[in-house]
Write an enzyme that holds these catalytic residues in place. Structure first.
Site, PDB file in Angstrom:
ATOM      1  N   SER A 157       0.849  -1.198   0.000  1.00  0.00           N
ATOM      2  CA  SER A 157       0.000   0.000   0.000  1.00  0.00           C
ATOM      3  C   SER A 157       0.876   1.237   0.000  1.00  0.00           C
ATOM      4  O   SER A 157       1.610   1.497   0.961  1.00  0.00           O
ATOM      5  CB  SER A 157      -0.893   0.014   1.241  1.00  0.00           C
ATOM      6  OG  SER A 157      -1.395   1.321   1.421  1.00  0.00           O
ATOM      7  N   HIS A 190      -1.024  -1.379  -4.292  1.00  0.00           N
ATOM      8  CA  HIS A 190      -2.311  -1.107  -3.650  1.00  0.00           C
ATOM      9  C   HIS A 190      -2.453   0.405  -3.468  1.00  0.00           C
ATOM     10  O   HIS A 190      -1.620   1.057  -2.835  1.00  0.00           O
ATOM     11  CB  HIS A 190      -2.363  -1.822  -2.303  1.00  0.00           C
ATOM     12  CG  HIS A 190      -3.676  -1.733  -1.603  1.00  0.00           C
ATOM     13  ND1 HIS A 190      -4.734  -2.581  -1.872  1.00  0.00           N
ATOM     14  CD2 HIS A 190      -4.116  -0.908  -0.617  1.00  0.00           C
ATOM     15  CE1 HIS A 190      -5.757  -2.277  -1.094  1.00  0.00           C
ATOM     16  NE2 HIS A 190      -5.413  -1.256  -0.316  1.00  0.00           N
ATOM     17  N   ASP A 219      -4.808   3.404  -2.130  1.00  0.00           N
ATOM     18  CA  ASP A 219      -5.915   3.689  -1.215  1.00  0.00           C
ATOM     19  C   ASP A 219      -6.552   5.027  -1.536  1.00  0.00           C
ATOM     20  O   ASP A 219      -5.936   6.077  -1.335  1.00  0.00           O
ATOM     21  CB  ASP A 219      -5.397   3.695   0.230  1.00  0.00           C
ATOM     22  CG  ASP A 219      -5.090   2.297   0.717  1.00  0.00           C
ATOM     23  OD1 ASP A 219      -5.987   1.445   0.675  1.00  0.00           O
ATOM     24  OD2 ASP A 219      -3.941   2.054   1.128  1.00  0.00           O
ATOM     25  N   MET A 244      -9.390   7.670  -0.627  1.00  0.00           N
ATOM     26  CA  MET A 244     -10.273   8.041   0.495  1.00  0.00           C
ATOM     27  C   MET A 244     -10.882   9.413   0.224  1.00  0.00           C
ATOM     28  O   MET A 244     -10.205  10.287  -0.333  1.00  0.00           O
ATOM     29  CB  MET A 244      -9.489   8.086   1.800  1.00  0.00           C
ATOM     30  CG  MET A 244      -8.748   6.791   2.106  1.00  0.00           C
ATOM     31  SD  MET A 244      -8.036   6.828   3.761  1.00  0.00           S
ATOM     32  CE  MET A 244      -6.987   5.373   3.708  1.00  0.00           C
ATOM     33  N   HIS A 283      -8.228   0.542  -4.118  1.00  0.00           N
ATOM     34  CA  HIS A 283      -9.144   0.308  -2.993  1.00  0.00           C
ATOM     35  C   HIS A 283      -9.930   1.598  -2.742  1.00  0.00           C
ATOM     36  O   HIS A 283      -9.402   2.572  -2.209  1.00  0.00           O
ATOM     37  CB  HIS A 283      -8.291  -0.086  -1.778  1.00  0.00           C
ATOM     38  CG  HIS A 283      -9.060  -0.319  -0.518  1.00  0.00           C
ATOM     39  ND1 HIS A 283      -8.437  -0.470   0.708  1.00  0.00           N
ATOM     40  CD2 HIS A 283     -10.391  -0.451  -0.262  1.00  0.00           C
ATOM     41  CE1 HIS A 283      -9.354  -0.662   1.642  1.00  0.00           C
ATOM     42  NE2 HIS A 283     -10.547  -0.641   1.090  1.00  0.00           N
ATOM     43  N   MET A 308     -12.279   3.748  -0.822  1.00  0.00           N
ATOM     44  CA  MET A 308     -12.946   3.956   0.470  1.00  0.00           C
ATOM     45  C   MET A 308     -13.721   5.257   0.342  1.00  0.00           C
ATOM     46  O   MET A 308     -13.369   6.294   0.929  1.00  0.00           O
ATOM     47  CB  MET A 308     -11.891   4.014   1.589  1.00  0.00           C
ATOM     48  CG  MET A 308     -11.340   2.630   1.920  1.00  0.00           C
ATOM     49  SD  MET A 308      -9.761   2.713   2.783  1.00  0.00           S
ATOM     50  CE  MET A 308      -8.675   2.847   1.366  1.00  0.00           C
ATOM     51  N   MET A 331     -11.078  -6.165   5.596  1.00  0.00           N
ATOM     52  CA  MET A 331     -10.286  -5.182   6.336  1.00  0.00           C
ATOM     53  C   MET A 331      -9.952  -5.743   7.717  1.00  0.00           C
ATOM     54  O   MET A 331     -10.832  -6.210   8.438  1.00  0.00           O
ATOM     55  CB  MET A 331     -11.053  -3.867   6.500  1.00  0.00           C
ATOM     56  CG  MET A 331     -11.227  -3.059   5.222  1.00  0.00           C
ATOM     57  SD  MET A 331      -9.686  -2.661   4.368  1.00  0.00           S
ATOM     58  CE  MET A 331      -8.808  -1.708   5.617  1.00  0.00           C
ATOM     59  N   GLY A 357      -8.993   3.861   6.850  1.00  0.00           N
ATOM     60  CA  GLY A 357      -8.769   5.298   7.018  1.00  0.00           C
ATOM     61  C   GLY A 357      -7.316   5.674   7.185  1.00  0.00           C
ATOM     62  O   GLY A 357      -6.894   6.724   6.719  1.00  0.00           O
ATOM     63  N   PHE A 358      -6.551   4.807   7.819  1.00  0.00           N
ATOM     64  CA  PHE A 358      -5.162   5.164   8.123  1.00  0.00           C
ATOM     65  C   PHE A 358      -4.246   3.943   8.072  1.00  0.00           C
ATOM     66  O   PHE A 358      -4.676   2.836   8.392  1.00  0.00           O
ATOM     67  CB  PHE A 358      -5.070   5.794   9.531  1.00  0.00           C
ATOM     68  CG  PHE A 358      -5.925   7.022   9.658  1.00  0.00           C
ATOM     69  CD1 PHE A 358      -5.422   8.273   9.294  1.00  0.00           C
ATOM     70  CD2 PHE A 358      -7.232   6.931  10.111  1.00  0.00           C
ATOM     71  CE1 PHE A 358      -6.222   9.404   9.387  1.00  0.00           C
ATOM     72  CE2 PHE A 358      -8.042   8.060  10.203  1.00  0.00           C
ATOM     73  CZ  PHE A 358      -7.532   9.300   9.849  1.00  0.00           C
ATOM     74  N   GLY A 359      -2.994   4.207   7.704  1.00  0.00           N
ATOM     75  CA  GLY A 359      -1.979   3.160   7.780  1.00  0.00           C
ATOM     76  C   GLY A 359      -1.462   3.060   9.202  1.00  0.00           C
ATOM     77  O   GLY A 359      -1.766   3.910  10.049  1.00  0.00           O
ATOM     78  N   GLY A 360      -0.702   2.022   9.469  1.00  0.00           N
ATOM     79  CA  GLY A 360       0.006   1.911  10.740  1.00  0.00           C
ATOM     80  C   GLY A 360      -0.822   1.508  11.944  1.00  0.00           C
ATOM     81  O   GLY A 360      -0.367   1.673  13.079  1.00  0.00           O
ATOM     82  N   ASP A 404      -6.134  -6.550   4.542  1.00  0.00           N
ATOM     83  CA  ASP A 404      -5.535  -5.210   4.510  1.00  0.00           C
ATOM     84  C   ASP A 404      -5.642  -4.577   5.890  1.00  0.00           C
ATOM     85  O   ASP A 404      -6.751  -4.402   6.413  1.00  0.00           O
ATOM     86  CB  ASP A 404      -6.305  -4.385   3.462  1.00  0.00           C
ATOM     87  CG  ASP A 404      -5.801  -2.956   3.310  1.00  0.00           C
ATOM     88  OD1 ASP A 404      -4.779  -2.601   3.917  1.00  0.00           O
ATOM     89  OD2 ASP A 404      -6.456  -2.207   2.554  1.00  0.00           O
ATOM     90  N   GLY A 405      -4.480  -4.234   6.446  1.00  0.00           N
ATOM     91  CA  GLY A 405      -4.443  -3.525   7.721  1.00  0.00           C
ATOM     92  C   GLY A 405      -3.646  -4.287   8.765  1.00  0.00           C
ATOM     93  O   GLY A 405      -4.006  -5.403   9.129  1.00  0.00           O
ATOM     94  N   GLY A 406      -2.531  -3.695   9.193  1.00  0.00           N
ATOM     95  CA  GLY A 406      -1.731  -4.304  10.254  1.00  0.00           C
ATOM     96  C   GLY A 406      -1.025  -5.582   9.836  1.00  0.00           C
ATOM     97  O   GLY A 406      -0.676  -6.420  10.676  1.00  0.00           O
ATOM     98  N   SER A 457       2.764   0.142   6.009  1.00  0.00           N
ATOM     99  CA  SER A 457       3.864   0.598   6.855  1.00  0.00           C
ATOM    100  C   SER A 457       4.928  -0.480   7.042  1.00  0.00           C
ATOM    101  O   SER A 457       6.116  -0.162   7.115  1.00  0.00           O
ATOM    102  CB  SER A 457       3.336   1.088   8.200  1.00  0.00           C
ATOM    103  OG  SER A 457       2.479   0.143   8.773  1.00  0.00           O
TER     104      SER A 457
HETATM  105  C1  DX5 Z   1      -6.216   1.574   5.453  1.00  0.00           C
HETATM  106  C2  DX5 Z   1      -5.760   1.195   4.076  1.00  0.00           C
HETATM  107  C3  DX5 Z   1      -4.592   0.292   4.062  1.00  0.00           C
HETATM  108  C4  DX5 Z   1      -3.354   0.846   4.749  1.00  0.00           C
HETATM  109  C5  DX5 Z   1      -2.656  -0.314   5.362  1.00  0.00           C
HETATM  110  O1  DX5 Z   1      -7.486   2.109   5.390  1.00  0.00           O
HETATM  111  O2  DX5 Z   1      -6.798   0.537   3.363  1.00  0.00           O
HETATM  112  O3  DX5 Z   1      -4.290  -0.168   2.751  1.00  0.00           O
HETATM  113  O4  DX5 Z   1      -2.476   1.525   3.916  1.00  0.00           O
HETATM  114  O5  DX5 Z   1      -1.597   0.155   6.114  1.00  0.00           O
HETATM  115  P1  DX5 Z   1      -0.804  -0.759   7.138  1.00  0.00           P
HETATM  116  O6  DX5 Z   1      -0.272  -1.936   6.369  1.00  0.00           O
HETATM  117  O7  DX5 Z   1       0.241   0.151   7.628  1.00  0.00           O
HETATM  118  O8  DX5 Z   1      -1.779  -1.191   8.197  1.00  0.00           O
HETATM  119 ZN    ZN Z   2      -6.290  -0.443   1.430  1.00  0.00          ZN
END
Ligand code: DX5
Ligand code: ZN
Length: 213
Positions: free
Chosen positions: A9, A34, A36, A38, A67, A69, A139, A144-147, A174-176, A197
């Site tokens: 991502s 990927h 994102d 938003m 993706h 959102m 998900m 909404g956010f990375g990390g 996707d996520g964490g 991340s």
């Molecule tokens: C969050 C995004 C993800 C995000 C994942 O809403 O859809 O794609 O970038 O980030 P990490 O891998 O850092 O959780």
């Molecule tokens: Zn995503």
């Protein structure tokens, strides 16, 4: 098992050096990019739009895994297809009553369609669509956010989808996602891993990608 598809991502990439970052993830062994998108309504953040997808298409041959959102995803399908998206994944929650039409619109544009669910959505709600899409994105954080930290309970949706899915459906998470949570997801049946991340904040993208497998 088939090869696991790695989709970094770019939300966590250095946007001032996006071309370089995308080349680095390709060299690192990534399969897809990927992206994102938003809108500040469906999720409380604003990120990438159509012009950026168009620019990325010019500098890479990696599959553009987009993706969405956003609210009203149907209003933007044509633009993202024209910009070069190869896969368009929308959120079921954004258009639950019109999901069939959204899938038809994406498929009729000749690209792959994905449907995504947020952590609180019951995976059984999307079973009626599994024969119509190419990909299901589960998900494993609130979008909404990375990390953010991986939500283990979300991974338990993977087998529910798997049991009801046609053979060629790709289950993506996707996520964490990191070197540990990736194994949980692939052992439960995920075929594609999105990681932001974990890859872009590492100092060796190749090693990070390999450690997901
Ligand atoms: C969050 C995004 C993800 C995000 C994942 O809403 O859809 O794609 O970038 O980030 P990490 O891998 O850092 O959780
Ligand atoms: Zn995503």
């Amino acid at each position: 098992m088939n090869k696991v598809i790695i989709s970094p991502s770019i939300l966590s990439a250095d946007f001032a050096n996006l071309e370089k970052e995308i080349k680095l993830i390709k060299d690192a062994g990534a399969d897809w990019v990927h992206i994102d998108v938003m809108d500040g309504h469906f999720v409380p953040n604003i990120t990438i739009g159509v012009p950026v997808v168009k620019s990325i298409k010019k500098i890479t041959d990696l599959t553009l895994d987009t993706h969405l959102m956003i609210d009203n995803p149907e209003d933007f399908i044509t633009q993202f297809v024209q910009a070069g998206s190869d896969i368009l994944t929308f959120h079921y929650e954004a258009c639950a009553d019109r999901a069939d039409d959204v899938i038809k619109k994406i498929k009729s544009a000749g690209i792959k369609a994905g449907i995504s669910i947020k952590p609180k959505t019951d995976p059984r709600e999307i079973i009626p669509f599994l024969n119509k899409v190419d990909l299901v994105l589960i998900m494993t954080v609130e979008p909404g956010f990375g990390g953010q930290e991986f939500m283990h309970e979300c991974a338990m949706k993977i087998p529910v989808i798997k049991e009801n899915a046609p053979e060629n459906l790709i289950i993506q998470v996707d996520g964490g996602i990191n070197n540990l949570t990736s194994k949980i997801c692939t052992s439960l049946g995920a075929e594609s891993l999105v990681a932001g991340s974990y890859i872009f904040k590492s100092n060796d993208y190749g090693r990070a990608v390999r450690s997901l497998l």
